[in-house]
Design a protein around this motif. Structure first.
Motif, PDB file in Angstrom:
ATOM      1  N   ALA A  70       7.019  -6.363   4.021  1.00  0.00           N
ATOM      2  CA  ALA A  70       7.595  -7.707   4.067  1.00  0.00           C
ATOM      3  C   ALA A  70       7.412  -8.338   5.445  1.00  0.00           C
ATOM      4  CB  ALA A  70       9.077  -7.656   3.697  1.00  0.00           C
ATOM      5  N   ARG A  71       7.456  -7.521   6.499  1.00  0.00           N
ATOM      6  CA  ARG A  71       7.228  -8.032   7.864  1.00  0.00           C
ATOM      7  C   ARG A  71       5.848  -8.644   8.007  1.00  0.00           C
ATOM      8  NH1 ARG A  71       7.763  -4.510  12.750  1.00  0.00           N
ATOM      9  NH2 ARG A  71       7.494  -6.533  13.690  1.00  0.00           N
ATOM     10  N   LEU A  72       4.884  -8.143   7.210  1.00  0.00           N
ATOM     11  CA  LEU A  72       3.508  -8.655   7.271  1.00  0.00           C
ATOM     12  C   LEU A  72       3.267  -9.769   6.258  1.00  0.00           C
ATOM     13  CD1 LEU A  72       1.471  -5.349   7.715  1.00  0.00           C
ATOM     14  CD2 LEU A  72       2.052  -7.045   9.448  1.00  0.00           C
ATOM     15  N   ASP A  73       4.319 -10.233   5.632  1.00  0.00           N
ATOM     16  CA  ASP A  73       4.225 -11.306   4.626  1.00  0.00           C
ATOM     17  C   ASP A  73       3.363 -10.934   3.425  1.00  0.00           C
ATOM     18  OD1 ASP A  73       5.934 -13.061   5.977  1.00  0.00           O
ATOM     19  OD2 ASP A  73       4.299 -13.760   7.259  1.00  0.00           O
ATOM     20  N   PHE A  74       3.411  -9.669   3.017  1.00  0.00           N
ATOM     21  CA  PHE A  74       2.762  -9.276   1.780  1.00  0.00           C
ATOM     22  C   PHE A  74       3.503  -9.953   0.631  1.00  0.00           C
ATOM     23  CE2 PHE A  74       0.791  -6.182   4.383  1.00  0.00           C
ATOM     24  CZ  PHE A  74      -0.228  -5.569   3.677  1.00  0.00           C
ATOM     25  N   THR A  75       2.816 -10.216  -0.469  1.00  0.00           N
ATOM     26  CA  THR A  75       3.469 -10.795  -1.640  1.00  0.00           C
ATOM     27  C   THR A  75       4.360  -9.742  -2.288  1.00  0.00           C
ATOM     28  OG1 THR A  75       1.755 -10.122  -3.212  1.00  0.00           O
ATOM     29  CG2 THR A  75       1.441 -12.259  -2.069  1.00  0.00           C
ATOM     30  N   LEU A  76       5.235 -10.178  -3.170  1.00  0.00           N
ATOM     31  CA  LEU A  76       6.105  -9.227  -3.872  1.00  0.00           C
ATOM     32  C   LEU A  76       5.290  -8.213  -4.669  1.00  0.00           C
ATOM     33  CD1 LEU A  76       9.010 -11.539  -5.076  1.00  0.00           C
ATOM     34  CD2 LEU A  76       9.029  -9.896  -3.206  1.00  0.00           C
ATOM     35  N   ASP A  77       4.200  -8.655  -5.290  1.00  0.00           N
ATOM     36  CA  ASP A  77       3.339  -7.733  -6.045  1.00  0.00           C
ATOM     37  C   ASP A  77       2.670  -6.721  -5.123  1.00  0.00           C
ATOM     38  OD1 ASP A  77       3.926  -8.838  -8.510  1.00  0.00           O
ATOM     39  OD2 ASP A  77       2.155 -10.135  -8.538  1.00  0.00           O
ATOM     40  N   GLU A  78       2.197  -7.171  -3.963  1.00  0.00           N
ATOM     41  CA  GLU A  78       1.571  -6.260  -3.000  1.00  0.00           C
ATOM     42  C   GLU A  78       2.583  -5.248  -2.466  1.00  0.00           C
ATOM     43  OE1 GLU A  78      -1.902  -9.168  -1.153  1.00  0.00           O
ATOM     44  OE2 GLU A  78       0.136  -9.298  -0.354  1.00  0.00           O
ATOM     45  N   ILE A  79       3.804  -5.702  -2.233  1.00  0.00           N
ATOM     46  CA  ILE A  79       4.856  -4.799  -1.753  1.00  0.00           C
ATOM     47  C   ILE A  79       5.142  -3.736  -2.808  1.00  0.00           C
ATOM     48  CG2 ILE A  79       7.314  -4.645  -1.174  1.00  0.00           C
ATOM     49  CD1 ILE A  79       6.982  -7.435   0.184  1.00  0.00           C
ATOM     50  N   GLU A  80       5.255  -4.147  -4.046  1.00  0.00           N
ATOM     51  CA  GLU A  80       5.523  -3.184  -5.120  1.00  0.00           C
ATOM     52  C   GLU A  80       4.360  -2.207  -5.280  1.00  0.00           C
ATOM     53  OE1 GLU A  80       7.828  -1.212  -7.832  1.00  0.00           O
ATOM     54  OE2 GLU A  80       8.371  -2.715  -6.343  1.00  0.00           O
ATOM     55  N   LEU A 123       2.371  -1.169  -2.920  1.00  0.00           N
ATOM     56  CA  LEU A 123       2.470  -0.225  -1.802  1.00  0.00           C
ATOM     57  C   LEU A 123       3.591   0.784  -2.016  1.00  0.00           C
ATOM     58  CD1 LEU A 123       1.789  -2.322   1.408  1.00  0.00           C
ATOM     59  CD2 LEU A 123       0.633  -0.223   0.706  1.00  0.00           C
ATOM     60  N   ARG A 124       4.709   0.337  -2.533  1.00  0.00           N
ATOM     61  CA  ARG A 124       5.821   1.255  -2.818  1.00  0.00           C
ATOM     62  C   ARG A 124       5.379   2.336  -3.804  1.00  0.00           C
ATOM     63  NH1 ARG A 124      11.403  -0.002  -2.999  1.00  0.00           N
ATOM     64  NH2 ARG A 124      11.308   0.392  -5.225  1.00  0.00           N
ATOM     65  N   ILE A 125       4.694   1.924  -4.855  1.00  0.00           N
ATOM     66  CA  ILE A 125       4.235   2.875  -5.869  1.00  0.00           C
ATOM     67  C   ILE A 125       3.157   3.782  -5.285  1.00  0.00           C
ATOM     68  CG2 ILE A 125       3.083   3.105  -8.104  1.00  0.00           C
ATOM     69  CD1 ILE A 125       4.428   0.386  -8.850  1.00  0.00           C
ATOM     70  N   ALA A 126       2.265   3.223  -4.465  1.00  0.00           N
ATOM     71  CA  ALA A 126       1.192   4.017  -3.863  1.00  0.00           C
ATOM     72  C   ALA A 126       1.754   5.103  -2.948  1.00  0.00           C
ATOM     73  CB  ALA A 126       0.234   3.110  -3.086  1.00  0.00           C
ATOM     74  N   LEU A 129      -3.927   5.417  -7.421  1.00  0.00           N
ATOM     75  CA  LEU A 129      -3.631   5.274  -5.996  1.00  0.00           C
ATOM     76  C   LEU A 129      -4.624   4.328  -5.332  1.00  0.00           C
ATOM     77  CD1 LEU A 129      -1.765   6.302  -3.743  1.00  0.00           C
ATOM     78  CD2 LEU A 129      -3.367   8.170  -3.404  1.00  0.00           C
ATOM     79  N   SER A 130      -5.904   4.490  -5.630  1.00  0.00           N
ATOM     80  CA  SER A 130      -6.941   3.632  -5.043  1.00  0.00           C
ATOM     81  C   SER A 130      -6.780   2.180  -5.463  1.00  0.00           C
ATOM     82  CB  SER A 130      -8.329   4.132  -5.440  1.00  0.00           C
ATOM     83  OG  SER A 130      -8.540   5.418  -4.922  1.00  0.00           O
ATOM     84  N   SER A 131      -6.413   1.960  -6.707  1.00  0.00           N
ATOM     85  CA  SER A 131      -6.271   0.576  -7.157  1.00  0.00           C
ATOM     86  C   SER A 131      -5.027  -0.083  -6.567  1.00  0.00           C
ATOM     87  CB  SER A 131      -6.274   0.508  -8.684  1.00  0.00           C
ATOM     88  OG  SER A 131      -5.006   0.636  -9.212  1.00  0.00           O
ATOM     89  N   LEU A 132      -3.995   0.692  -6.305  1.00  0.00           N
ATOM     90  CA  LEU A 132      -2.771   0.138  -5.732  1.00  0.00           C
ATOM     91  C   LEU A 132      -2.884  -0.120  -4.239  1.00  0.00           C
ATOM     92  CD1 LEU A 132      -0.144   2.397  -7.514  1.00  0.00           C
ATOM     93  CD2 LEU A 132      -0.524  -0.041  -7.933  1.00  0.00           C
TER      94      LEU A 132
END
Length: 142
Positions: free
Chosen positions: A43-53, A55-58, A111-114
């Motif tokens: 979130a500090r890097l202004d990732f979108t909510l989808d990108e954050i999710e 990364l969490r899953i990855a 993992l690679s796709s996320l």
């Protein structure tokens, strides 16, 4: 700022490294801490909510790969490094056999796709590391 750094020209000043290291017991019960840290840092890097999710899953998936072969009672280490538009994450643990995760599994594909960029390495001390890098706005694996 010291007198020395104040007197340095701006082009020679070194900015502090934006990095966070989290070390916790190598047990699935603690993975929620890493998922939360991942989301906060992304979130500090202004990732979108989808990108954050993603990364969490990855991070969760990388940890699951490593925990399956972790030496009992050891620690899992997760290093986050933030750059202008990307986050690098290295997850490592001391393993019983020092084998890197298989790259021809469904889990590695997910993992690679996320995460976008994924790699792994095994150290001489049987410490295995999974390295992830996601760029803001990237659409995943090429």
């Amino acid at each position: 700022m010291t007198e020395e750094t104040a007197a340095m020209p701006a082009s020679t000043k070194v900015s502090p490294r934006d990095a966070v290291t989290v070390k916790l017991p190598a047990a699935s019960a603690y993975l929620s801490v890493l998922r939360t840290a991942t989301a906060g840092l992304a979130a500090r890097l202004d990732f979108t909510l989808d990108e954050i999710e993603d990364l969490r899953i990855a991070v969760d998936e990388a940890c699951a790969m490593l925990l399956a072969q972790a030496v009992p009672g050891t620690d899992l280490t997760c290093e986050f490094e933030l750059t202008g538009d990307a986050m690098r994450i290295n997850v490592s643990v001391l393993t019983v056999d020092g084998r890197e995760p298989s790259r021809d599994t469904f889990a590695w594909t997910v993992l690679s796709s996320l995460a976008g960029e994924v790699d792994s390495e095994a150290g001489a001390d049987d410490r295995v590391t999974v390295m992830l890098q996601k760029r803001r706005g990237a659409t995943g694996a090429p």
